[in-house]
Design a protein around this motif. Structure first.
Motif, short mmCIF file in Angstrom:
data_model
loop_
_atom_site.label_atom_id
_atom_site.label_comp_id
_atom_site.label_asym_id
_atom_site.label_seq_id
_atom_site.Cartn_x
_atom_site.Cartn_y
_atom_site.Cartn_z
N LYS A 42 0.82 -1.22 0.00
CA LYS A 42 0.00 0.00 0.00
C LYS A 42 0.85 1.26 0.00
CE LYS A 42 -3.98 -2.29 1.92
NZ LYS A 42 -4.70 -2.69 3.12
N SER A 43 2.16 1.12 0.12
CA SER A 43 3.05 2.28 0.07
C SER A 43 3.04 2.87 -1.35
CB SER A 43 4.47 1.87 0.44
OG SER A 43 4.51 1.31 1.74
N VAL A 44 3.42 4.14 -1.44
CA VAL A 44 3.46 4.82 -2.73
C VAL A 44 4.87 5.38 -2.94
CG1 VAL A 44 2.60 6.83 -4.02
CG2 VAL A 44 1.01 5.40 -2.73
N VAL A 45 5.42 5.15 -4.14
CA VAL A 45 6.70 5.75 -4.50
C VAL A 45 6.43 7.11 -5.14
CG1 VAL A 45 8.68 5.57 -6.06
CG2 VAL A 45 7.88 3.54 -4.83
N VAL A 46 7.12 8.15 -4.67
CA VAL A 46 6.97 9.48 -5.25
C VAL A 46 8.31 9.87 -5.86
CG1 VAL A 46 6.38 11.89 -4.79
CG2 VAL A 46 5.24 10.06 -3.50
N ALA A 47 8.34 9.98 -7.20
CA ALA A 47 9.57 10.32 -7.91
C ALA A 47 9.67 11.82 -8.06
CB ALA A 47 9.59 9.64 -9.27
N VAL A 48 10.71 12.42 -7.49
CA VAL A 48 10.92 13.87 -7.61
C VAL A 48 12.27 14.09 -8.29
CG1 VAL A 48 11.03 16.08 -6.39
CG2 VAL A 48 9.60 14.23 -5.47
N GLY A 49 12.25 14.41 -9.58
CA GLY A 49 13.50 14.62 -10.30
C GLY A 49 13.30 14.55 -11.80
N GLY A 50 14.39 14.38 -12.51
CA GLY A 50 14.34 14.30 -13.96
C GLY A 50 14.12 12.88 -14.45
N GLY A 51 14.51 12.63 -15.69
CA GLY A 51 14.27 11.34 -16.30
C GLY A 51 14.92 10.17 -15.59
N VAL A 52 16.14 10.38 -15.10
CA VAL A 52 16.85 9.29 -14.43
C VAL A 52 16.09 8.86 -13.17
CG1 VAL A 52 18.93 8.73 -13.10
CG2 VAL A 52 19.13 9.84 -15.34
N LEU B 83 12.26 20.00 -17.79
CA LEU B 83 11.32 20.14 -18.90
C LEU B 83 11.25 18.84 -19.69
CD1 LEU B 83 9.39 21.82 -20.55
CD2 LEU B 83 11.36 22.77 -21.81
N LEU B 84 12.41 18.22 -19.91
CA LEU B 84 12.43 16.97 -20.67
C LEU B 84 11.58 15.90 -20.00
CD1 LEU B 84 13.64 15.60 -23.16
CD2 LEU B 84 15.56 14.88 -21.77
N ALA B 85 11.73 15.75 -18.69
CA ALA B 85 10.94 14.74 -17.98
C ALA B 85 9.46 15.11 -18.00
CB ALA B 85 11.44 14.61 -16.54
N GLN B 86 9.15 16.40 -17.91
CA GLN B 86 7.75 16.82 -17.90
C GLN B 86 7.05 16.51 -19.22
OE1 GLN B 86 7.77 20.96 -16.70
NE2 GLN B 86 8.12 20.45 -14.55
N VAL B 87 7.75 16.72 -20.34
CA VAL B 87 7.09 16.55 -21.64
C VAL B 87 7.33 15.17 -22.24
CG1 VAL B 87 7.19 19.01 -22.16
CG2 VAL B 87 9.01 17.50 -23.02
N ASP B 88 8.24 14.39 -21.66
CA ASP B 88 8.56 13.11 -22.28
C ASP B 88 8.31 11.95 -21.33
OD1 ASP B 88 9.47 11.13 -23.92
OD2 ASP B 88 11.60 11.59 -23.66
N VAL C 242 0.39 12.22 -12.14
CA VAL C 242 1.60 13.02 -12.37
C VAL C 242 1.29 14.46 -11.97
CG1 VAL C 242 3.24 13.84 -14.10
CG2 VAL C 242 2.30 11.53 -14.29
N LEU C 243 2.19 15.07 -11.22
CA LEU C 243 2.03 16.46 -10.81
C LEU C 243 3.17 17.27 -11.42
CD1 LEU C 243 0.33 18.24 -8.70
CD2 LEU C 243 2.36 18.04 -7.28
N ILE C 244 2.84 18.27 -12.22
CA ILE C 244 3.88 19.08 -12.87
C ILE C 244 3.78 20.53 -12.41
CG2 ILE C 244 4.75 19.98 -15.06
CD1 ILE C 244 3.99 17.36 -16.38
N ASP C 245 4.81 20.97 -11.71
CA ASP C 245 4.90 22.37 -11.29
C ASP C 245 5.83 23.08 -12.27
OD1 ASP C 245 5.35 24.82 -10.16
OD2 ASP C 245 5.78 24.05 -8.15
#
Lengths: 364, 364
Positions: B101-111, B136-141, B168-171
């Protein structure tokens, strides 16, 4: 396939597949894999015990069917289901120039199936795989359900995926080379299917003790096919273990996991611990007034006739109960068990009083 | 969500999800994740560059929203996408007592997104994850498409899964802290969406050079949202890259991969190599009579105005062509390219003559 072959269909919408079961099918493995997948490259993954017995034969068969074949042999045993072996296999796949059209062929028991399946689930973001299980336990359990993966230190099967095979080929002849203890361990899971889902199948087992103990081909084909069918019904209804339906398969397993963990993995084979666990669960259900003593007695008699151990291991009860409270299927330490309501039907029961669990741990 | 938020829906039947895009949304990350998932335990995965900029803020936000939070910080850079880092993260998840039930939250770029997504795809046989892309790359790709995974030595993205985020949350405010070169690299992929799918969007980019270069909030929100929408349409039609439809996204990428491989990874940022690759592909299409020179000219002018490099790297042509023949999307060494037929439309073209590829490698 030959006329003495039974086909079990596992219905999982676009991930549906067939299991072909029969005596001597290993010799047809090459043709089978090529027909099913149309592949031009296969990677056989096997272990150090199974390689010379069956792995090489399957590889030769595949070559004769016109496919390029590579073979990866991992050390036999549960410790192979590790991150470091997965990494080695990933690199080997790359060395073999495996691509998205390659097919992984798992030849071995549960460990090989889990490891090879996880390779198939992740290499190239998922490629096809064919299972050729060579132990009774793998034939009746891990060949249906799509659970693949590895262990983390102290946490069995903690990493993995649900990844369905393209097809499964089961040669019941390979059971003849299986050590007696391992064969019997597989029978415990066969008995489990009768208890949880099919009273007629349970009666069939009771009526065929000799055939089971002598590994008679027709009996082998029937018990493997019926076990796969029964597991397939459950898995079709709850592929990713989300609705709770799949939990019925864990009959006896809360006790079993505690026995395995507290006696040190390896003391008991999995099926042996399942046999003892089923009797504990049955006694527990009795003490809660859910079933009468006859249901426990019939299981005891059948498991005994099949040469399975029946006595609870000599471990402190508090230690065993502590292990059950830590089981990954337990929620917040609350004891939860799959318990029979009659032969052929079980229910998930939460919040079982610890005194009753303690009493069920005393072999009658 | 606030009124200046745009929502993009990614339609993938039961794996569908929403992308929320707006300025300043990071401060709402805690509420957002808890609302979307109902989780009581989150594991924030970030990298050593992003941790202090945004990772810690997201973790604090999550704690304020009432969730237990753990944080794992990996070294920044492509070399982190390795089997050994995955193993370390699996063990950390276990230390954190993460469960299904845990959730992984990815904060960063593509890697970070690829690595954290692969953890989510495999830990406990698959748990939920929320992406908060900060480049920007991670946000659009990489926030659309579900591709997650790691590299093997010499083979990018060779191991992984298709695993869709829960949301997905994009700031777009986080783009303000992005180094100029990295920001521009992301713009190359934005231009790509215009060329392959949407001539009006391409015109919008041409008309908003200043807004793009000044990172104006409304322009940022529009280009991120439209790019996600366009990619989502393609991914919805071909989730697992099986029908070939998804190949259109590889416009410029056959050249790009050759440039990246032969100049040594790190010489060019991905978007920079994409920009040069798109111009090569466009010249190639011209030489085959598929488009007129105006289509190439407009791309050149736009990419130039956005400060992207346009000249083919100084590498021997035969070496580049050899690399293209080894590209994993190539079949049996046959050169295959995604080429425009007009602005807003591309096709997959096989068996392109090597002399034309050679000519396209000469910057005009």
């Amino acid at each position: 396939m030959a006329s003495n072959t039974t086909t079990v269909h596992v219905a999982l919408s676009e991930r549906s597949y067939d299991i072909e079961i029969g005596a001597g099918l290993l010799t047809e493995a090459g043709r089978f894999v090529v027909e099913q997948t149309g592949c031009s490259h296969a990677v056989v993954i096997t272990d150090s015990n199974v390689e010379s017995l069956h792995g090489q034969r399957v590889a030769e068969c595949l070559e004769q069917a016109g496919t390029r074949v590579d073979m990866a042999t991992v050390p036999a045993g549960e410790s192979t289901k590790s991150a470091s072996h997965i990494d080695q296999l990933w690199r080997l796949m790359l060395e073999f120039a495996a691509d998205r059209k390659s097919v992984v062929v798992a030849v071995g028991g549960g460990v090989v199936g889990d490891l090879a399946g996880f390779i198939a689930a992740t290499y190239g973001r998922g490629i096809r795989f064919v299972q050729i299980p060579t132990t009774l336990l793998a034939q009746v359990d891990s060949s249906v359900g799509g659970k693949v993966g590895i262990n983390l230190p102290g946490a069995k099967n903690m990493v993995g995926a649900f990844w369905q095979p393209t097809s499964v080929l089961i040669d019941t002849d390979v059971l003849n080379t299986l050590p007696l203890r391992e064969y019997r361990s597989g029978l415990a899971e066969v008995v489990k299917y009768g208890v949880i889902l099919d009273p007629e199948f349970f009666s069939y087992l009771e009526a065929n003790i000799d055939g089971l103990n002598n590994r008679e081909p027709n009996v082998m084909r029937h018990i493997v096919a019926r076990s796969c069918e029964l597991k397939a019904q459950v898995v079709s209804a709850d592929e990713r273990e989300e609705t709770g339906l799949r939990a019925v398969l864990n009959y006896g397993h809360t006790f079993c996991h505690a026995f395995e963990a507290e006696t040190g993995y390896g003391t008991y084979l999995h099926g042996e611990a399942v046999a003892i666990g089923m009797l504990c669960a049955s006694r527990l259900a009795e003490s809660m007034g859910r079933i009468d003593a006859e249901v426990t007695r019939r299981q005891f008699k059948l498991l005994d006739a099949l040469g399975l151990p029946l006595a609870v291991p000599d471990v402190d009860q508090d230690v065993l109960i502590g292990a059950m409270q830590k089981d990954k299927k337990t929620e917040h330490g609350k004891l939860r068990f799959v318990l029979p309501t009659r032969l052929g039907h079980v229910e998930l029961v939460s919040g079982v009083p610890v005194e009753l669990v303690r009493a069920a741990l005393v072999s009658s």
